[in-house]
Design a protein around this motif. Structure first.
Motif, mmCIF file in Angstrom:
data_model
loop_
_atom_site.group_PDB
_atom_site.id
_atom_site.type_symbol
_atom_site.label_atom_id
_atom_site.label_comp_id
_atom_site.label_asym_id
_atom_site.label_seq_id
_atom_site.Cartn_x
_atom_site.Cartn_y
_atom_site.Cartn_z
ATOM 1 N N ALA A 88 60.565 49.344 1.835
ATOM 2 C CA ALA A 88 60.576 50.791 1.602
ATOM 3 C C ALA A 88 59.591 51.500 2.523
ATOM 4 O O ALA A 88 59.866 52.604 3.015
ATOM 5 C CB ALA A 88 60.250 51.092 0.142
ATOM 6 N N ARG A 136 55.718 59.743 -1.153
ATOM 7 C CA ARG A 136 56.745 59.991 -0.135
ATOM 8 C C ARG A 136 56.840 61.478 0.175
ATOM 9 O O ARG A 136 57.019 61.874 1.335
ATOM 10 C CB ARG A 136 58.091 59.449 -0.607
ATOM 11 C CG ARG A 136 59.248 59.717 0.374
ATOM 12 C CD ARG A 136 58.977 59.048 1.732
ATOM 13 N NE ARG A 136 59.873 59.560 2.759
ATOM 14 C CZ ARG A 136 61.041 58.998 3.090
ATOM 15 N NH1 ARG A 136 61.459 57.922 2.439
ATOM 16 N NH2 ARG A 136 61.767 59.501 4.057
ATOM 17 N N ALA A 153 60.620 54.424 5.193
ATOM 18 C CA ALA A 153 60.003 55.752 5.144
ATOM 19 C C ALA A 153 59.320 56.087 6.463
ATOM 20 O O ALA A 153 59.446 57.197 6.982
ATOM 21 C CB ALA A 153 59.004 55.819 3.991
ATOM 22 N N SER A 211 57.576 56.177 -1.819
ATOM 23 C CA SER A 211 58.404 56.746 -2.883
ATOM 24 C C SER A 211 57.620 57.790 -3.671
ATOM 25 O O SER A 211 56.393 57.889 -3.553
ATOM 26 C CB SER A 211 58.892 55.640 -3.841
ATOM 27 O OG SER A 211 57.794 55.051 -4.518
ATOM 28 N N GLY A 212 58.342 58.550 -4.487
ATOM 29 C CA GLY A 212 57.720 59.476 -5.416
ATOM 30 C C GLY A 212 56.821 60.517 -4.774
ATOM 31 O O GLY A 212 57.141 61.097 -3.734
ATOM 32 N N ASN A 220 55.628 47.860 -1.257
ATOM 33 C CA ASN A 220 57.008 47.524 -0.919
ATOM 34 C C ASN A 220 57.196 47.620 0.594
ATOM 35 O O ASN A 220 57.324 48.712 1.144
ATOM 36 C CB ASN A 220 57.968 48.471 -1.646
ATOM 37 C CG ASN A 220 59.428 48.093 -1.473
ATOM 38 O OD1 ASN A 220 59.836 47.614 -0.430
ATOM 39 N ND2 ASN A 220 60.213 48.320 -2.508
ATOM 40 N N THR A 238 59.703 62.043 -10.699
ATOM 41 C CA THR A 238 59.590 60.876 -9.837
ATOM 42 C C THR A 238 60.795 59.960 -10.082
ATOM 43 O O THR A 238 61.562 60.174 -11.030
ATOM 44 C CB THR A 238 58.294 60.120 -10.148
ATOM 45 O OG1 THR A 238 58.307 59.722 -11.530
ATOM 46 C CG2 THR A 238 57.079 61.016 -9.898
ATOM 47 N N PRO A 239 60.983 58.935 -9.256
ATOM 48 C CA PRO A 239 62.122 58.027 -9.468
ATOM 49 C C PRO A 239 62.180 57.436 -10.877
ATOM 50 O O PRO A 239 63.263 57.224 -11.418
ATOM 51 C CB PRO A 239 61.876 56.934 -8.411
ATOM 52 C CG PRO A 239 61.192 57.669 -7.301
ATOM 53 C CD PRO A 239 60.279 58.645 -7.990
ATOM 54 N N ASP A 269 52.207 50.962 1.490
ATOM 55 C CA ASP A 269 52.909 50.735 0.230
ATOM 56 C C ASP A 269 53.047 49.239 -0.023
ATOM 57 O O ASP A 269 53.142 48.444 0.922
ATOM 58 C CB ASP A 269 54.286 51.392 0.266
ATOM 59 C CG ASP A 269 54.861 51.657 -1.115
ATOM 60 O OD1 ASP A 269 54.797 52.816 -1.567
ATOM 61 O OD2 ASP A 269 55.356 50.712 -1.743
#
Length: 253
Positions: free
Chosen positions: A41, A19, A45, A15-16, A38, A194-195, A36
């Motif tokens: 996720a 990613r 990805a 993420s962010g 997570n 970012t998210p 990551d």
């Protein structure tokens, strides 16, 4: 160093900013391990970019070893590490309920600073054993700091300390690893979309953007990724910390 064919680990890659780096590097031909915390996720990805997912905690020795092993076993080499994993909770040193719990400070230091060093040390050890490329280069390591390392705000004592440590680590790490042909650079981003920020109200985002001299907007993760790519591809860039922030200097609060 060329990205094409380069075994790469991106921490926080699901993420962010991480990613964005994983996406850009994969499009440029790099082989990417998305590392990551997570697991779901990371798997998503990695599938989308044609990479490999590793779920784990950057601050744990065994997890860092697994990520490095995954890159070498999957791609035959590890040439690039981009450390993007991190946390940034805000907490005053002395708040309404008394002093900041020591455990809160320790957690930020462990994830951001110790986690970055943990990945750096195991990646560098593996890179040092590989065949040299042009200019006797064997690897590139990019850490993520923050403008908070230089002008941290009230409530950012732990975060600023962790990012300041990353800034201070850049030069001695680059000097020590130079004999192996491994470069170390650091990006210190400002306020990026970012998210976490995307979930804030539009008026809050606009207020943050207004404080940035030029361009007066939040940074795009793709711009962070482009800076990481530049650091990889420009072999003469070493031991540097680059602020990527639109010339912002943070106010006390």
């Amino acid at each position: 160093m060329k990205l094409e064919g380069a075994g790469t680990i991106v921490t926080g890659g699901a993420s962010g900013l991480g990613r964005a780096v994983a996406d850009l590097f994969a499009k440029a031909g790099a082989n990417v391990v998305v590392f990551d915390l997570n697991a779901e996720a990371a798997a998503k990805a990695a599938q989308e970019i044609g990479g490999v997912a590793v779920a784990g905690d950057v601050s744990k020795e065994d997890d860092a070893d697994r990520a490095v092993d995954a890159a070498v076993e999957s791609f035959g080499n590890l040439r690039i590490l981009v450390n993007c994993a991190g946390i940034g909770p805000a907490s005053r040193i002395v708040g309404r309920e008394g002093p900041m719990p020591l455990g809160d400070f320790e957690k930020v230091i462990r994830v951001n600073l110790i986690g970055s060093f943990n990945m750096l040390r195991v990646a560098a050890a593996r890179m040092s054993t590989q065949d040299a490329l042009d200019d006797n280069e064997r690897g590139v390591i990019i850490n993520t700091a923050s403008v908070a390392a230089f002008d941290g705000q009230i409530g950012q004592a732990a975060y600023s300390a962790s990012k300041g440590g990353i800034v201070s680590m850049a030069l001695p790490a680059a000097r020590e690893l130079a004999r192996f042909g491994i470069r170390v650079n650091t990006i210190a981003p400002g306020i990026f979309l970012t998210p976490l920020l995307q979930g804030m109200p539009e008026e809050v985002q606009s207020s943050l953007a207004a404080a940035i001299p030029y361009p007066s907007r939040l940074g795009k993760p793709a711009e962070f990724a482009e800076m990481a790519r530049f650091m990889v591809e420009n072999t003469y860039l070493n031991g540097e910390v680059v602020r990527l922030d639109g010339a912002i200097r943070m106010a006390p609060k």
